[in-house]
Design an enzyme around this catalytic site. Structure first.
Site, short mmCIF file in Angstrom:
data_model
loop_
_atom_site.label_atom_id
_atom_site.label_comp_id
_atom_site.label_asym_id
_atom_site.label_seq_id
_atom_site.Cartn_x
_atom_site.Cartn_y
_atom_site.Cartn_z
N CYS A 114 0.57 -1.22 0.16
CA CYS A 114 0.00 0.06 -0.13
C CYS A 114 0.83 1.16 0.14
O CYS A 114 0.38 2.40 -0.52
CB CYS A 114 -0.97 -0.06 1.20
SG CYS A 114 -2.12 -1.18 1.20
N HIS A 249 -2.88 7.55 2.10
CA HIS A 249 -3.41 6.21 1.78
C HIS A 249 -4.90 6.04 2.13
O HIS A 249 -5.11 6.44 3.70
CB HIS A 249 -2.55 5.29 2.09
CG HIS A 249 -3.00 3.83 2.02
ND1 HIS A 249 -3.62 3.40 0.76
CD2 HIS A 249 -2.98 2.72 2.88
CE1 HIS A 249 -3.92 2.26 0.93
NE2 HIS A 249 -3.63 1.82 2.11
N ASN A 279 -10.23 0.36 -0.11
CA ASN A 279 -8.66 0.48 -0.28
C ASN A 279 -8.25 -0.19 -1.34
O ASN A 279 -8.34 -1.11 -1.62
CB ASN A 279 -8.11 -0.38 1.22
CG ASN A 279 -6.53 -0.29 1.41
OD1 ASN A 279 -5.89 0.06 0.26
ND2 ASN A 279 -6.08 -0.80 2.28
O1 UT7 Z 1 -3.65 -0.76 3.69
C1 UT7 Z 1 -2.66 -1.48 4.39
C2 UT7 Z 1 -2.91 -0.95 5.81
N1 UT7 Z 1 -3.94 -1.69 6.21
C3 UT7 Z 1 -4.52 -1.16 7.33
O2 UT7 Z 1 -4.27 0.26 7.66
C4 UT7 Z 1 -5.94 -1.70 8.06
C5 UT7 Z 1 -5.72 -1.55 9.50
N2 UT7 Z 1 -6.80 -2.05 10.15
C6 UT7 Z 1 -8.01 -1.84 10.30
O3 UT7 Z 1 -8.35 -0.72 9.25
C7 UT7 Z 1 -9.18 -2.40 11.11
O4 UT7 Z 1 -8.29 -3.42 12.15
C8 UT7 Z 1 -10.01 -3.53 10.38
C9 UT7 Z 1 -11.02 -2.71 9.86
C10 UT7 Z 1 -9.23 -4.42 9.58
C11 UT7 Z 1 -10.94 -4.11 11.82
O5 UT7 Z 1 -11.51 -3.11 12.45
P1 UT7 Z 1 -11.14 -3.55 14.07
O6 UT7 Z 1 -11.92 -2.48 14.52
O7 UT7 Z 1 -9.86 -3.67 14.32
O8 UT7 Z 1 -12.06 -5.06 14.20
P2 UT7 Z 1 -11.61 -6.35 14.72
O9 UT7 Z 1 -10.44 -6.91 13.78
O10 UT7 Z 1 -10.99 -6.28 15.89
O11 UT7 Z 1 -12.78 -7.29 14.59
C12 UT7 Z 1 -13.87 -6.99 15.69
C13 UT7 Z 1 -14.92 -7.99 15.59
C14 UT7 Z 1 -14.32 -9.42 15.40
O12 UT7 Z 1 -15.39 -10.05 15.98
P3 UT7 Z 1 -15.07 -10.72 17.90
O13 UT7 Z 1 -13.95 -11.32 17.68
O14 UT7 Z 1 -14.94 -9.49 18.46
O15 UT7 Z 1 -16.23 -11.26 17.79
C15 UT7 Z 1 -14.41 -9.82 14.14
O16 UT7 Z 1 -14.69 -11.09 13.91
O17 UT7 Z 1 -15.49 -7.74 14.28
C16 UT7 Z 1 -15.55 -9.03 13.54
N3 UT7 Z 1 -15.50 -8.75 12.17
C17 UT7 Z 1 -16.58 -8.49 11.59
N4 UT7 Z 1 -17.75 -8.51 11.70
C18 UT7 Z 1 -18.83 -8.17 10.48
C19 UT7 Z 1 -14.55 -8.85 11.18
N5 UT7 Z 1 -14.87 -8.41 9.96
C20 UT7 Z 1 -16.07 -8.22 10.10
C21 UT7 Z 1 -17.14 -8.07 8.90
N6 UT7 Z 1 -18.49 -7.85 9.22
N7 UT7 Z 1 -16.65 -7.72 7.78
#
Ligand code: UT7
Length: 322
Positions: A114, A249, A279
């Site tokens: 990225c 980005h 993204n």
């Molecule tokens: O471009 C390269 C650089 N990339 C980035 O900068 C991405 C950086 N990371 C992020 O933007 C965020 O971490 C994400 C958007 C990827 C995820 O957001 P988060 O607030 O960190 O969520 P999480 O991964 O901690 O997941 C929270 C919950 C989980 O459930 P439990 O374990 O709390 O029960 C996931 O299983 O949300 C669940 N989850 C979803 N639920 C509904 C994960 N993806 C989804 C989804 N729909 N699509």
């Protein structure tokens, strides 16, 4: 005195097919609400069967050349930032050279995920400042829809496809204030397993899917992008108040807003496309730049700060007076 690198042309290409969060929610355990609140994304463009890193990158390049009033004959180097090339080799850059009818000059790809566009722009700047190159095409072109696991809701909802390009030209005006002021690049391979593609042509038994530890990458993004903007401004003796535009980005609106707030920039001075493009990896910054220049938001002479973090981890910034 070394020549300055001016950004003189901007172009973008987005594939026709638009997929909304609602559509994804019909086939995955996800919701518009979850995707919107966690990321700011509402929809994304996805490549059709005829779209590729080469075809999309070439179209973005044609539009950037047209904006600059230049032709492919004027271009000395084609740099393509992509982690989704059509083939392991030849490089997407030489495929794009051919698509543009170029048999002169040279081209190569840059793999910095990225952050790729930032790395490619910094490379173009070095070629220009050294006097080796007069006009460069710098392209970010990505088809992440072909490397995400469409069963993995934690990653597939985050990405979109597209391409963006800029034409960078040497300025003969040595006393001018416009052009790229500074570039800062970083990578740390010890964090390589936080965001990677599982396998490649050399490892055909692997899945070939993108894997990400989202929370960890998020933490790194907030910390590293924050120090990146300080590094860029300090190098030029500038302050937050000097920045007219942040063109970051586009991974997550929460990361983008965090950096914007740190700079004390009002929301309307931060270019955001993640809501409509998701993204698009190395394509996200040139797509955002193209949009904001063409709609008249970013004006000649304004100070623009670009920053990115991606798989590697790689991260960095480019500070440019447009
Ligand atoms: O471009 C390269 C650089 N990339 C980035 O900068 C991405 C950086 N990371 C992020 O933007 C965020 O971490 C994400 C958007 C990827 C995820 O957001 P988060 O607030 O960190 O969520 P999480 O991964 O901690 O997941 C929270 C919950 C989980 O459930 P439990 O374990 O709390 O029960 C996931 O299983 O949300 C669940 N989850 C979803 N639920 C509904 C994960 N993806 C989804 C989804 N729909 N699509």
């Amino acid at each position: 005195m070394a020549k300055r690198s001016l950004l003189v042309g901007f172009g973008g290409f987005l594939p026709e097919r638009v997929v909304t969060n609602e559509e994804l929610a019909t086939r995955l355990a996800t919701s518009d609400e979850w995707i919107k609140t966690r990321t700011g994304i509402t929809r994304r463009h996805l490549a059709g069967p005829d779209d590729s890193a080469t075809s999309m990158g070439a179209e973005a390049a044609r539009r950037a050349l047209d904006y600059a009033g230049l032709s492919a004959d004027d271009i000395d180097v084609v740099l393509v930032a992509t982690s989704t090339p059509d083939q392991a080799f030849p490089a997407t850059a030489v495929r794009i050279q051919a698509a543009l009818g170029m048999t002169h000059g040279f081209g190569f790809d840059i793999a910095a995920a990225c952050s790729g566009f930032i790395f490619a722009l910094a490379t173009a700047n070095s070629f220009i400042r050294s006097g080796q190159v007069r006009n460069a095409l710098v392209i970010g072109s990505e088809v992440y829809s072909r490397i995400v696991d469409w069963q993995d809701r934690g990653t597939c909802v985050l990405f979109g496809d597209g391409a963006g390009a800029v034409v960078v030209s040497a300025s003969d005006d040595e006393s001018g204030t416009r052009g790229i002021l500074s570039t800062h690049l970083h990578s740390d391979g010890t964090t390589g397993d936080l965001l990677y593609v599982d396998g490649a042509v050399g490892q055909p038994d692997k899945s070939g899917h993108l894997k990400m530890s989202g929370r960890d990458v998020f933490r790194h993004a907030v910390a590293k992008l924050s120090s990146s903007v300080d590094e860029a401004l300090q190098a030029e003796g500038l302050s937050y108040a000097d920045v007219d535009w942040l063109v970051p980005h586009q991974a997550n609106i929460r990361i983008i807003e965090g950096v914007g707030k740190k700079l004390g920039l009002p929301a309307e001075r931060v270019v955001v496309t993640v809501d409509r493009h998701a993204n698009t990896s190395a394509a996200s910054i040139p797509l955002a730049l193209d949009e904001a220049v063409r709609d008249g938001r970013i004006q000649k002479g304004e100070l623009v700060l670009m920053e990115a973090l991606g798989g590697g981890l790689t991260w960095g910034s480019v500070l440019v007076r447009l």
